[in-house]
Write a protein that holds these residues in place. Structure first.
Motif, PDB file in Angstrom:
ATOM      1  N   SER A  96      18.643  12.282 -29.415  1.00 15.24           N
ATOM      2  CA  SER A  96      17.723  11.229 -28.414  1.00 15.24           C
ATOM      3  C   SER A  96      17.225  11.937 -27.202  1.00 15.24           C
ATOM      4  O   SER A  96      18.076  12.750 -26.474  1.00 15.24           O
ATOM      5  N   CYS A  97      16.019  11.977 -26.845  1.00  8.82           N
ATOM      6  CA  CYS A  97      15.414  12.425 -25.657  1.00  8.82           C
ATOM      7  C   CYS A  97      14.448  11.557 -24.983  1.00  8.82           C
ATOM      8  O   CYS A  97      13.448  11.097 -25.484  1.00  8.82           O
ATOM      9  N   GLY A  98      14.667  11.221 -23.696  1.00  7.70           N
ATOM     10  CA  GLY A  98      13.918  10.134 -23.192  1.00  7.70           C
ATOM     11  C   GLY A  98      13.053  11.083 -21.982  1.00  7.70           C
ATOM     12  O   GLY A  98      13.020  12.193 -21.941  1.00  7.70           O
ATOM     13  N   PRO A  99      12.484  10.358 -21.066  1.00  9.46           N
ATOM     14  CA  PRO A  99      11.531  10.808 -20.195  1.00  9.46           C
ATOM     15  C   PRO A  99      12.669  11.661 -19.129  1.00  9.46           C
ATOM     16  O   PRO A  99      13.524  11.496 -18.913  1.00  9.46           O
ATOM     17  N   SER A 100      11.809  12.450 -18.297  1.00 11.03           N
ATOM     18  CA  SER A 100      12.380  13.449 -17.603  1.00 11.03           C
ATOM     19  C   SER A 100      12.761  13.001 -16.120  1.00 11.03           C
ATOM     20  O   SER A 100      13.526  13.705 -15.553  1.00 11.03           O
ATOM     21  N   GLY A 101      12.190  11.643 -15.975  1.00 10.14           N
ATOM     22  CA  GLY A 101      12.401  11.309 -14.457  1.00 10.14           C
ATOM     23  C   GLY A 101      11.388  11.864 -13.444  1.00 10.14           C
ATOM     24  O   GLY A 101      11.542  11.576 -12.397  1.00 10.14           O
ATOM     25  N   ALA A 102      10.525  12.626 -13.809  1.00  6.81           N
ATOM     26  CA  ALA A 102       9.477  13.413 -13.062  1.00  6.81           C
ATOM     27  C   ALA A 102       8.157  12.785 -13.366  1.00  6.81           C
ATOM     28  O   ALA A 102       7.955  12.415 -14.370  1.00  6.81           O
ATOM     29  N   LEU A 103       7.549  12.818 -12.519  1.00  9.68           N
ATOM     30  CA  LEU A 103       5.994  12.429 -12.406  1.00  9.68           C
ATOM     31  C   LEU A 103       4.983  13.519 -12.581  1.00  9.68           C
ATOM     32  O   LEU A 103       5.084  14.354 -11.577  1.00  9.68           O
ATOM     33  N   LEU A 104       4.290  13.752 -13.677  1.00  9.32           N
ATOM     34  CA  LEU A 104       3.491  15.180 -13.861  1.00  9.32           C
ATOM     35  C   LEU A 104       2.292  14.861 -12.950  1.00  9.32           C
ATOM     36  O   LEU A 104       1.931  14.257 -12.609  1.00  9.32           O
ATOM     37  N   ASP A 114       7.196  22.856 -15.806  1.00  5.74           N
ATOM     38  CA  ASP A 114       8.683  22.588 -15.698  1.00  5.74           C
ATOM     39  C   ASP A 114       9.235  21.571 -16.581  1.00  5.74           C
ATOM     40  O   ASP A 114      10.539  21.564 -17.107  1.00  5.74           O
ATOM     41  N   VAL A 115       8.631  20.685 -16.842  1.00  2.00           N
ATOM     42  CA  VAL A 115       8.875  19.493 -17.585  1.00  2.00           C
ATOM     43  C   VAL A 115       9.141  20.008 -19.170  1.00  2.00           C
ATOM     44  O   VAL A 115      10.173  19.601 -19.695  1.00  2.00           O
ATOM     45  N   TYR A 116       8.027  20.531 -19.614  1.00  2.00           N
ATOM     46  CA  TYR A 116       8.072  21.520 -20.755  1.00  2.00           C
ATOM     47  C   TYR A 116       9.331  22.137 -20.979  1.00  2.00           C
ATOM     48  O   TYR A 116      10.217  22.289 -22.126  1.00  2.00           O
ATOM     49  N   ASN A 117       9.879  22.980 -20.067  1.00  2.00           N
ATOM     50  CA  ASN A 117      10.715  24.035 -20.142  1.00  2.00           C
ATOM     51  C   ASN A 117      12.213  23.103 -20.046  1.00  2.00           C
ATOM     52  O   ASN A 117      13.215  23.689 -20.820  1.00  2.00           O
ATOM     53  N   SER A 118      12.024  22.114 -19.318  1.00  2.00           N
ATOM     54  CA  SER A 118      13.478  21.395 -19.376  1.00  2.00           C
ATOM     55  C   SER A 118      13.564  20.748 -20.925  1.00  2.00           C
ATOM     56  O   SER A 118      14.769  20.657 -21.210  1.00  2.00           O
ATOM     57  N   PHE A 119      12.638  20.079 -21.396  1.00  2.00           N
ATOM     58  CA  PHE A 119      12.638  19.534 -22.646  1.00  2.00           C
ATOM     59  C   PHE A 119      13.116  20.664 -23.756  1.00  2.00           C
ATOM     60  O   PHE A 119      14.023  20.301 -24.603  1.00  2.00           O
ATOM     61  N   GLU A 155       3.457  13.791 -20.981  1.00  2.00           N
ATOM     62  CA  GLU A 155       4.981  14.013 -21.126  1.00  2.00           C
ATOM     63  C   GLU A 155       5.639  13.850 -22.403  1.00  2.00           C
ATOM     64  O   GLU A 155       6.348  14.807 -22.959  1.00  2.00           O
ATOM     65  N   ALA A 156       5.084  12.820 -23.371  1.00  2.00           N
ATOM     66  CA  ALA A 156       5.512  12.689 -24.701  1.00  2.00           C
ATOM     67  C   ALA A 156       5.195  13.922 -25.464  1.00  2.00           C
ATOM     68  O   ALA A 156       6.068  14.445 -26.208  1.00  2.00           O
ATOM     69  N   LYS A 157       3.944  14.260 -25.451  1.00  2.00           N
ATOM     70  CA  LYS A 157       3.539  15.626 -26.066  1.00  2.00           C
ATOM     71  C   LYS A 157       4.344  16.650 -25.745  1.00  2.00           C
ATOM     72  O   LYS A 157       4.501  17.303 -26.676  1.00  2.00           O
TER      73      LYS A 157
END
Length: 300
Positions: A96-104, A114-119, A155-157
């Motif tokens: 399971s992988c949900g939202p990062s909690g950050a707003l892009l 940064d969001v991509y690297n975290s995912f 973000e989903a993408k």
């Protein structure tokens, strides 16, 4: 057991598990892994074909909000091992992988890189630990990844791309959460069902759909919109209704039998994976299992 992708390609109707995040938080993974095993066992016994890991909020960016960023690898690894121990090739282990909690950017202050690297980091942990799929939820590789409860299509993408970049062979399901509006169903970021279907397919999602935010009635309408917008396998995981406060407690009032009966319309709409989200229990999944088995077995 056939691979997750083979089952989807064959047109099999699969049952996913129910709520986990409303029962546990990621910190439990390190302190009480046996609890995760017990919950996985309950869903396996209920007839789930797919059991998700307790990693919805386990991307490094999301964990950092609680001061747990350094524990990302351990949390993802232990969560996968807990479900794998129980599934034992009788069910697919879904990361399971949900939202990062950050707003892009440009809506927020977080760089998409940064969001991509975290995912990507989370996907590496999940896949190395041995999930069968990733839901954007075996030793030989994960069954699928579940990217879920997304409201921002971009973000989903990024999450789907991260999973595919780490392991192109690992199936990825991607679900978004929609609200009913006078103009139809949209996420709170203004993403329509049609836009979600097109965008998620563009980045390689193996199955698309919706989870959370709605009971079974709205999810039937959302499923029909997805089917008119995409030929990909569909995944729908409804809440057991909307949360209500009764006696100082949050409750969900859609009974297992009601959900299962109405979910027949999801089958008629061509949904491939039917499961539950907030408020659903092993009893809901057991009822869905019975319904699916009933519609899948020709009358004598």
């Amino acid at each position: 057991m056939k691979s997750f992708r083979e089952r989807l390609a064959a047109g099999d109707l699969l049952v996913a598990d129910g709520a986990l995040g409303t029962m546990l938080f990621e910190t439990v993974t390190l302190s009480r892994r046996t609890v995760l095993e017990e919950i996985a066992q309950l869903y396996l016994d209920a007839g789930a074909d797919i059991i998700e890991t307790n990693t919805f909020g386990a991307s490094p960016l999301r964990l950092a909000l609680s001061g747990l960023g350094a524990d990302a690898e351990a949390i993802n690894r232990e969560a996968v091992l807990a479900v794998s121990k129980v599934a034992d090739e009788r069910a697919y282990v879904a990361g399971s992988c949900g939202p990062s909690g950050a707003l892009l950017k440009p809506h927020g202050d977080t760089d998409p890189t940064d969001v991509y690297n975290s995912f990507r980091t989370q996907m590496e942990f999940l896949i190395a630990a041995g999930v069968d799929c990733v839901c954007v939820e075996t030793a030989a590789g994960v069954d699928c990844v579940c990217v879920e409860t997304m409201i921002d299509l971009e973000e989903a993408k990024l999450a789907v791309l991260a999973a595919k970049d780490v392991s192109p062979a690992t199936p990825v399901t991607a679900t978004m959460t929609f609200d009913p509006t006078p103009r139809g169903f949209y996420t709170i970021m203004g993403v329509s069902v049609a836009a979600a279907a097109a965008g998620l397919q563009e980045v390689g999602a193996d199955a698309v759909g919706s989870n959370c935010g709605n009971g079974i009635e709205n999810m039937i309408a959302i499923a029909k919109e997805f089917r008119s917008s995409s030929d990909l396998p569909l995944i729908i995981q409804a809440n057991a209704g909307l949360p209500q406060t009764k006696g100082g407690k949050i409750v969900y009032d859609e009974a297992p039998e009601f959900m299962a009966q109405r979910a027949r319309e999801l089958v008629a709409a061509g949904v491939s994976i039917i499961g539950g989200c907030c408020g659903t229990t092993p009893d809901h999944i057991s009822a869905l299992r019975a319904m699916v088995d009933g519609v899948s077995t020709p009358a004598s």
